[in-house]
Motif scaffolding. Structure first.
Motif, PDB file in Angstrom:
ATOM      1  N   THR A 190      33.402  33.787  45.033  1.00 25.10           N
ATOM      2  CA  THR A 190      34.519  33.747  44.323  1.00 25.10           C
ATOM      3  C   THR A 190      34.278  33.713  42.844  1.00 25.10           C
ATOM      4  O   THR A 190      34.489  34.637  42.031  1.00 25.10           O
ATOM      5  N   GLU A 238      32.718  37.266  41.822  1.00 25.33           N
ATOM      6  CA  GLU A 238      34.010  38.272  41.119  1.00 25.33           C
ATOM      7  C   GLU A 238      34.389  37.885  40.053  1.00 25.33           C
ATOM      8  O   GLU A 238      33.943  39.316  39.303  1.00 25.33           O
ATOM      9  N   ARG A 258      33.748  40.741  36.947  1.00 30.09           N
ATOM     10  CA  ARG A 258      34.884  41.282  36.683  1.00 30.09           C
ATOM     11  C   ARG A 258      35.464  41.514  34.893  1.00 30.09           C
ATOM     12  O   ARG A 258      35.036  42.252  34.289  1.00 30.09           O
ATOM     13  N   VAL A 303      30.703  46.230  44.927  1.00 20.89           N
ATOM     14  CA  VAL A 303      30.262  45.533  43.570  1.00 20.89           C
ATOM     15  C   VAL A 303      29.984  46.834  42.943  1.00 20.89           C
ATOM     16  O   VAL A 303      30.964  47.350  41.611  1.00 20.89           O
TER      17      VAL A 303
END
Lengths: 331, 340
Positions: A192, A195, A199, A221
């Motif tokens: 997480t 991620e 971003r 990804v």
């Protein structure tokens, strides 16, 4: 060189002289990165992805290494540059995000010390420490660190992995680079956090207009983040294309196998592992380096396969496509 | 915060020192041999010996002896020496600075030669400097200090005749006015350059002989740790961000690598006390190591306890300094200790 080309790697060979013989890792790699482009570089561990990134930065200085070919930055050959000139690019025009953010930071210096060291090199003149700290505070706020002063005072071991990764991202972008080499960023973090930071990196690089070379083995990804893709196997680029093209219609048998090895939540069978192993670079297979593992292998594969250009920014290195302008392999 | 850490460490150090003095007090008394008999010599009658023992208080129970002793220590009196017939405190005040100067001198050599050599060797692994230091440091470590002492003496005092072979100063040269007891420092303070040159010439050989092993050790440790440090990701990071080469080696790689080196250097300095005895003997250096051995052979109780306590004190101070320096260099230790 076409307009807007930032980095052009041409026929790059990297050989290591080892006790066991010559390890010929990169075998004629060519890639092109244009300004502001987000490029993915995928392939198994040990295929030479990170090595390519380190070549572009000029980080390889072992005595037993031989590098041939060319890397051009805005049309200028990096290998012909003076060492100090190349060094000036590092941390300013070209930066790198490492796999493990906590290991990339020096354990005995504060975040402030390390950020100042990087930020000082930006701009046209040497910046003062206070000025650098101001820039650092602003940059840290942009990666959603609410209390930048606390982070600046901290030592790396006092930061969580996600926090450290944000610090690294900040450092990578602090001097408005033209290219960020992201070497499997955050693979060592939990999913997480990885991620989130990815971003963040995507948004910030886009805002800054920096080109990104994202080295990854997480295809999800890459699909989300990149525009164009290079697939690498055994130190060779085997396929090039836009993300849609490659994800919709992977051409090279290795690309197909790589996609087949991705686990899925719904439907289908278990992911299929690719039989065999990444080649030993001291005795790499003749011709196509994938042929010993390839389900479509033919006798012609023993000689070096041609690069089949299938349009602008689309190509594959495989005998199956020789002559054919466009066709699909039915596995 | 740091002050609290230092105070806490100092209290612990005092307790250790107290423990050492208790231990050595009792150990000295259970050693075989009667101090009174040794002090009075072979011709003494039994009665004389008995009287002497009575005077020294050796017939009292051990605990009583200890209370008497510790009371006088608190009043700043370490007792008299049976060997020199002077106050132990005076003896130590004369001999300790000589030994301290020798040890500090060789410590300076250890730091100023060992660390830069180690960094260079670690930076250019398997290069010329690395190979040279490998031989040099191994030679330093495996050769006992008294062999170095004899070797240096033969070459520089006997064959070349460029350095004096004995003592701290030449005959006829007056010691500088007492400030620290270290002749090199005191002569600078007094501005007496002739004495400074003479004292320097005298300390070079014993200081070097004493330093060789620790220089070798420090070079090896620094080389190993800096070399290892160069393989770390943070060094690659530093290079990827274009930090200058020298800065990378001298600051970025050395500082984390220094932590284990500092700890070993602390131990090395302590070991020098042992080696100093032999070196002091070879060069007739009027230091405490020589005094210590003589009083042990003479079973001079007060002098033994005094000497060992001073050495223990020095050992503890060195360790304290090393711990404090390490905590400055390594935030993990500093902040970890504060977090307790």
């Amino acid at each position: 060189m076409t307009e807007g080309t930032l980095i052009e790697v041409e026929d790059l060979h990297v050989r290591f002289d080892l006790f066991e013989g010559v390890s010929h890792v990169l075998n004629g790699v060519g890639i092109t990165i244009r300004n502001g482009e987000r490029i993915g570089l995928v392939g198994e561990s040990g295929c030479g992805k990170s090595l390519l990134a380190r070549c572009i930065l000029g980080l390889l200085e072992q005595k037993n290494i031989r590098i041939d070919g060319a890397i051009r930055y805005h049309g200028r050959d990096l290998f012909a540059m003076r060492g100090s000139e190349w060094r000036d690019l590092r941390g300013r025009r070209i930066t790198m995000i490492f796999q493990d953010p906590t290991a990339a930071l020096n354990p005995v210096f504060t975040v402030a010390d390390q950020m100042v060291e990087v930020i000082q090199r930006g701009g046209n003149r040497k910046r003062k420490r206070e000025e650098c700290l101001d820039i650092a505070r602003g940059a840290l706020r942009r990666v959603f660190i609410d209390d930048p002063d606390r982070v600046l005072r901290s030592y790396p071991f006092q930061l969580s992995g996600g926090m450290a990764q944000r610090v690294i991202i900040t450092m990578a972008l602090a001097n408005d680079p033209e290219l960020v080499l992201a070497d499997e960023p955050g693979t060592s973090l939990d999913v997480t956090v990885q991620e989130q930071t990815l971003r963040l990196m995507a948004t910030l690089t886009q805002e800054a207009g920096a080109a990104v070379l994202l080295i990854a083995h997480n295809l999800g990804v890459v699909r989300e983040f990149c525009e164009r893709l290079y697939v690498m196997y055994g130190g060779v680029i085997v396929e090039e294309g836009s993300v849609e093209e490659i994800f919709n219609e992977p051409l090279h048998p290795y690309t197909q196998a790589l996609f087949g090895a991705v686990p899925r939540l719904w439907g289908g069978d278990l992911p299929k592992a690719i039989a065999g192993m990444v080649p030993d670079y001291t005795q790499a297979p003749e011709g196509c380096r994938f042929h010993p593992r390839c389900p479509h292998a033919k006798p012609e594969c023993q000689s070096t396969p041609p690069w089949v250009k299938l349009g602008e920014g689309r190509g594959v290195r495989c005998v199956l496509f020789e002559g054919a302008e466009r066709s699909t392999v039915h596995a | 915060m740091l002050r609290r850490y230092i105070i806490r460490r100092s209290i612990a150090a005092l307790i250790t020192l107290f423990g050492v003095s208790v231990l050595i007090f009792f150990l000295a008394r259970v050693m075989p041999g009667d101090p009174a008999m040794i002090a009075l010599g072979e011709t003494a009658t039994l009665e004389q010996i008995a009287n002497y023992r009575e005077r020294l208080g050796l017939n009292e129970p051990l605990l009583v002896q200890y209370v008497v002793y510790i009371t006088s220590v608190i009043h700043g009196d370490l007792g008299d020496s049976l060997y020199t017939h002077g106050a132990v405190l005076d003896d130590l005040a004369h001999t300790f600075p000589a030994t301290l100067e020798l040890i500090l001198f060789s410590t300076v050599l250890m730091i100023t030669i060992g660390i830069p050599l180690g960094v260079l060797a670690g930076r250019f692994r398997d290069g010329f400097i690395d190979n040279f230091t490998r031989v040099f440091s191994l030679l330093g470590v495996v050769t006992p200090s008294f062999v170095w002492a004899l070797f240096l003496m033969l070459v520089f005092a006997f064959y070349l005749d460029v350095l004096p072979a004995q003592g701290r100063l030449s005959e006829g040269v007056e010691p500088p006015a007492f400030v620290t007891g270290l002749y090199l420092v005191d002569s600078i303070v007094a501005g007496d350059w002739a004495t400074f040159r003479d004292a320097s010439a005298h300390i070079v050989m014993p200081g070097t002989a004493l330093a060789m092993a620790s220089v070798g050790q420090t070079t090896r440790m620094t080389r190993a740790n800096v070399g290892e440090s160069f393989d770390k990701t943070y060094i690659e990071f530093a290079r990827a961000y274009g930090f200058k080469g020298f800065r990378t080696a001298a600051v970025y790689a050395l500082r984390p690598a220094l932590i284990p080196v500092l700890t070993i250097m602390g131990l090395d300095i302590a070991i020098k006390f042992g080696s100093a005895f032999l070196v002091e003997t070879v060069f007739s250096w009027p230091g405490m190591a020589r005094y210590g051995v003589q009083v042990i052979l003479f079973k001079d109780l007060n002098a033994i306890v005094g000497t060992v306590t001073i050495i223990g004190f020095f050992f503890i101070v060195i360790n304290l300094i090393v711990d404090i320096v390490v905590s400055f260099v390594d935030p993990r230790i500093r902040l970890g200790a504060l977090a307790q």
